[in-house]
Every structure is written in structure tokens, then in C-alpha cells.
Design an enzyme around this catalytic site. Sequence first.
Site, PDB file in Angstrom:
ATOM      1  N   ARG A   1      14.323  33.364 -56.290  1.00  0.00           N
ATOM      2  CA  ARG A   1      15.368  31.947 -56.195  1.00  0.00           C
ATOM      3  C   ARG A   1      15.815  31.918 -57.528  1.00  0.00           C
ATOM      4  NH1 ARG A   1      13.889  33.119 -51.980  1.00  0.00           N
ATOM      5  NH2 ARG A   1      13.660  31.551 -50.166  1.00  0.00           N
TER       6      ARG A   1
ATOM      7  N   SER B   1      12.077  24.844 -49.122  1.00  0.00           N
ATOM      8  CA  SER B   1      11.025  24.521 -49.584  1.00  0.00           C
ATOM      9  C   SER B   1      10.757  24.061 -51.355  1.00  0.00           C
ATOM     10  CB  SER B   1      11.180  26.455 -50.680  1.00  0.00           C
ATOM     11  OG  SER B   1      10.336  27.169 -49.137  1.00  0.00           O
TER      12      SER B   1
ATOM     13  N   GLU C   1      11.750  24.697 -57.371  1.00  0.00           N
ATOM     14  CA  GLU C   1      12.419  25.159 -56.494  1.00  0.00           C
ATOM     15  C   GLU C   1      13.865  24.523 -56.755  1.00  0.00           C
ATOM     16  OE1 GLU C   1      14.730  27.072 -54.280  1.00  0.00           O
ATOM     17  OE2 GLU C   1      13.352  26.917 -52.458  1.00  0.00           O
TER      18      GLU C   1
HETATM   19  N1  EPU Z   1       1.371  28.838 -45.284  1.00  0.00           N
HETATM   20  C1  EPU Z   1      -0.067  27.918 -45.544  1.00  0.00           C
HETATM   21  N2  EPU Z   1       0.475  26.324 -45.317  1.00  0.00           N
HETATM   22  C2  EPU Z   1       1.893  26.388 -45.228  1.00  0.00           C
HETATM   23  C3  EPU Z   1       2.724  27.360 -45.135  1.00  0.00           C
HETATM   24  C4  EPU Z   1       2.673  28.454 -45.404  1.00  0.00           C
HETATM   25  O1  EPU Z   1      -1.048  28.381 -45.138  1.00  0.00           O
HETATM   26  O2  EPU Z   1       1.579  24.757 -45.411  1.00  0.00           O
HETATM   27  C5  EPU Z   1       1.052  30.973 -45.699  1.00  0.00           C
HETATM   28  C6  EPU Z   1       0.769  30.477 -44.435  1.00  0.00           C
HETATM   29  O3  EPU Z   1      -0.282  32.172 -45.274  1.00  0.00           O
HETATM   30  C7  EPU Z   1       2.018  32.180 -44.905  1.00  0.00           C
HETATM   31  C8  EPU Z   1       2.619  31.974 -45.606  1.00  0.00           C
HETATM   32  O4  EPU Z   1       1.711  31.019 -46.501  1.00  0.00           O
HETATM   33  O5  EPU Z   1       1.728  32.819 -43.802  1.00  0.00           O
HETATM   34  C9  EPU Z   1       3.951  31.955 -45.646  1.00  0.00           C
HETATM   35  O6  EPU Z   1       4.140  31.140 -44.972  1.00  0.00           O
HETATM   36  P1  EPU Z   1       6.124  31.386 -44.312  1.00  0.00           P
HETATM   37  O7  EPU Z   1       6.330  32.626 -43.458  1.00  0.00           O
HETATM   38  O8  EPU Z   1       6.476  29.531 -43.829  1.00  0.00           O
HETATM   39  O9  EPU Z   1       6.479  31.466 -46.500  1.00  0.00           O
HETATM   40  P2  EPU Z   1       6.626  30.631 -47.589  1.00  0.00           P
HETATM   41  O10 EPU Z   1       6.320  31.703 -48.409  1.00  0.00           O
HETATM   42  O11 EPU Z   1       6.261  29.313 -47.798  1.00  0.00           O
HETATM   43  C10 EPU Z   1       8.969  31.675 -47.949  1.00  0.00           C
HETATM   44  C11 EPU Z   1      10.393  30.894 -48.721  1.00  0.00           C
HETATM   45  C12 EPU Z   1      11.267  30.013 -47.593  1.00  0.00           C
HETATM   46  C13 EPU Z   1      11.586  30.983 -46.495  1.00  0.00           C
HETATM   47  C14 EPU Z   1      10.653  32.394 -45.610  1.00  0.00           C
HETATM   48  C15 EPU Z   1      10.078  32.968 -45.087  1.00  0.00           C
HETATM   49  C16 EPU Z   1      10.029  30.039 -51.311  1.00  0.00           C
HETATM   50  C17 EPU Z   1       9.670  29.448 -51.914  1.00  0.00           C
HETATM   51  N3  EPU Z   1      10.391  29.893 -49.640  1.00  0.00           N
HETATM   52  O12 EPU Z   1       8.041  30.175 -47.885  1.00  0.00           O
HETATM   53  O13 EPU Z   1      11.712  29.676 -47.973  1.00  0.00           O
HETATM   54  O14 EPU Z   1      12.213  30.882 -45.497  1.00  0.00           O
HETATM   55  O15 EPU Z   1       9.370  32.239 -46.997  1.00  0.00           O
HETATM   56  O16 EPU Z   1      10.876  34.428 -45.778  1.00  0.00           O
HETATM   57  O17 EPU Z   1      10.030  31.857 -51.165  1.00  0.00           O
HETATM   58  C18 EPU Z   1      13.642  27.942 -48.959  1.00  0.00           C
HETATM   59  O18 EPU Z   1      13.945  28.730 -50.248  1.00  0.00           O
HETATM   60  O19 EPU Z   1      14.074  26.667 -49.300  1.00  0.00           O
HETATM   61  C19 EPU Z   1      12.876  28.360 -47.957  1.00  0.00           C
HETATM   62  C20 EPU Z   1      12.454  27.728 -46.712  1.00  0.00           C
END
Ligand code: EPU
Length: 337
Positions: free
Chosen positions: A163, A237, A333
Site C-alpha cells: 500500500r 481498510s 492506510e
Molecule cells: N479478521 C478478523 N476480524 C475482522 C476482519 C478480519 O478476525 O473483523 C481476520 C480473519 O482471520 C481473516 C483475516 O483477518 O481471515 C484477513 O481478513 P480479510 O481476508 O478480510 O483481509 P484483511 O487482511 O482484513 C486485506 C486488505 C484488503 C483486501 C483483503 C483481501 C489491507 C489493509 N487490507 O484485508 O484491502 O481486500 O486483504 O486481500 O491490506 C483495502 O486496502 O482497502 C482493502 C479492502
Amino acid sequence: MQLQKNISLKDYNTFGIDVTAEYFLPVTESNHIPELLTDSSLPQEQHIIGGGSNILLTKNLSGLTLLNQTKGIELLKEDNDYVWLKVASGEVWHELVMYAIEHGWAGIENLALIPGTVGAAPMQNIGAYGVEAKEAIESVTAWHKEQQEFITLNNNDCRFGYRDSIFKHDLKGKVFITHVVFKLNKQPSFHTEYGAIKAELEQMHVDELSIKAIAQAVINIRSSKLPDPKVIGNAGSFFKNPTISTTQYEQLKQEHEQIPSYLVSDDMVKLPAGWLIEQCGFKGCTRGGTGVHEKQALVLVNKNNTTGKEVWNLSEEILQTVQSKFGITLEREVQIW
Ligand code: EPU
């Protein structure tokens, strides 16, 4: 081109924050940019908005706000394996993804439904489901305001990170990105390693894997977890996922057995900020007009005519709570204006 005064920016930022731009000007032609940005009769304090999907507006914007609405997708060249597309920065990102899929060009299908414009893709190296924009970006062309010339940065020059890019650092506020050249594959290599995609493809009973099926899987997952900014204001995010040392991770794991993690190198681990925030009890919370999305704790939302200040205050509260519970400092972010 019509210079407008005291325009509400509510419809131009996905958080739906109602602040005003002192002067406001939509830009539809890239070739007007040099003339516009050297015009001394226009306010010299300038802000550039694309899709407005990664900003939190905390005050009225003085000076001139330029709305990037430049359009155009041009096939620069192709060979047996690749196509090179030159895309105007004001194009809507998701429309570019769909255009590439229709033509059978692979590389950005995992990035379907990310809000915002093409110009924001290199700026914050957008990423999702195991793919980052940097993998498809060949070069970026921008008007440099101080040098008063167009500059072209190749992929390395952009200093892409998670990012992150040079446009958030050395070139911050100094350039207007006008075009991005993408190198897309005619022979797809599929990225389905991200857990949620595999599960969704199975649910969809996909017989033959294709870039179209992957994009549909991504669209399904995003729509189920992330709030549609047209319905509930948000900027995706709000924080980055933090990276910590394996040593710190091992210590945390003693107290929090369930903590999820992804190894990023031999001695570094990435943690999902959403999990940390959820553990602190913020998921679904409300603070005045703002709050945390009930299905994804990493997303702050506009519940009811919130202000940038209110969202900022909640983000501070989250930062401090995560810091004291886990000893981890989250980084925003979203760009704060
Ligand atoms: N999780 C929780 N609770 C929550 C959210 C997430 O426990 O409320 C845990 C879960 O274990 C889940 C893990 O976090 O398995 C990962 O969650 P998720 O797959 O939703 O992805 P993220 O790491 O929260 C990142 C990116 C997103 C992108 C997704 C999918 C960043 C800051 N965010 O989110 O990007 O869509 O992965 O690749 O890296 C964005 O940048 O605006 C964005 C939405």
C-alpha cells in the site's frame, strides 16, 4: 472548463463526508493539465481527487480541488504473450478490470471491485486476494508541478511497497498522475492461493478456471464482507496490516493462542489488523455518526452524517486501544486531508 466556487465534496469522497472545496474544477482532458497547473490566475494550493476512495476529509479544502475525470484506454503494443495498455488516470478502476477480462487479458482480475480510479492504483499500490497492482504496472506518467514537465517512472522508479509508493513520499503533492501503462498477460496464470477465493470458487461450482470466474469470486467475497460505499460511506481498510518480528509474534501467541498470521520473511510476520481491532471489541461499534463495520473490523464507516473529525477520533481510540492491548502501533492506510 468551469471553475466553481464553494462546492460540497460529499459526492466526491466515498466516506460521504460533507466538506466544501473553495474552488472546484473537473478535469476531463489530460492535455489540459500542463496549461491548468501553470495557470497563475488559478489558486496555487491544489488538491487532486480521483475516486475519493482512500481519503478522509477532516476540513474544508482551501484553494483549488481538481476532480480527475480523464478517460481513455489505448492499446500501445502487443506480442504473442502480452498487451500493453495506456490508461488515463481518471478511468474507473473496476471498469478497467472488466475491460481486461472481456478481452481475455489477465493480471488484474483479483483486483475486481476495488473502488477508485486508475491513478490511485500506483499511488497506493492497491492490492487484494494475493495480487498487487505493481505486478501489472509497467510505467506511470505524471505532470511534475515544480519541474513543469511530464515525467515517466518505470516500475522500479515507483518504489512500490505494501500500500505504498514514491507518490506517497518523495513525490507527494508534487505530481498529477496522468496515465498508467499496464502489461497484461494473454496467457493467464491464476492466483487462487488466497483461502477465501478457493472456497468461493468451490461454492460457485466452477468447472473450468478462468479470469472471469476469479473476478466473480472476488466480487462475491467483497460484496459479502465490505460495505458498498454507495450505501454506507467508507474508504475500505482504514489501517494497514502491521508487520512484526517473529520474536514479538511468539510472545503474543503465548497470551493470544488464536492470533492469525502470515509469514512475510524469515523473521517477519504480518497480522490482520481486523482481528486485532475485533479483539479490542470495536467490531460493529458506534461513536456518534461513525463506527466500525459489523462484518469487517478494518473498515470504519459513515453511519449517519459523520464528520472527518469524528472518524479521526474513532481511529485514534482504536490505535490507542490496540497499542495498549497488543503493543502494536497500527498505521492508517487512508490519507488524512
Ligand atoms: N479478521 C478478523 N476480524 C475482522 C476482519 C478480519 O478476525 O473483523 C481476520 C480473519 O482471520 C481473516 C483475516 O483477518 O481471515 C484477513 O481478513 P480479510 O481476508 O478480510 O483481509 P484483511 O487482511 O482484513 C486485506 C486488505 C484488503 C483486501 C483483503 C483481501 C489491507 C489493509 N487490507 O484485508 O484491502 O481486500 O486483504 O486481500 O491490506 C483495502 O486496502 O482497502 C482493502 C479492502
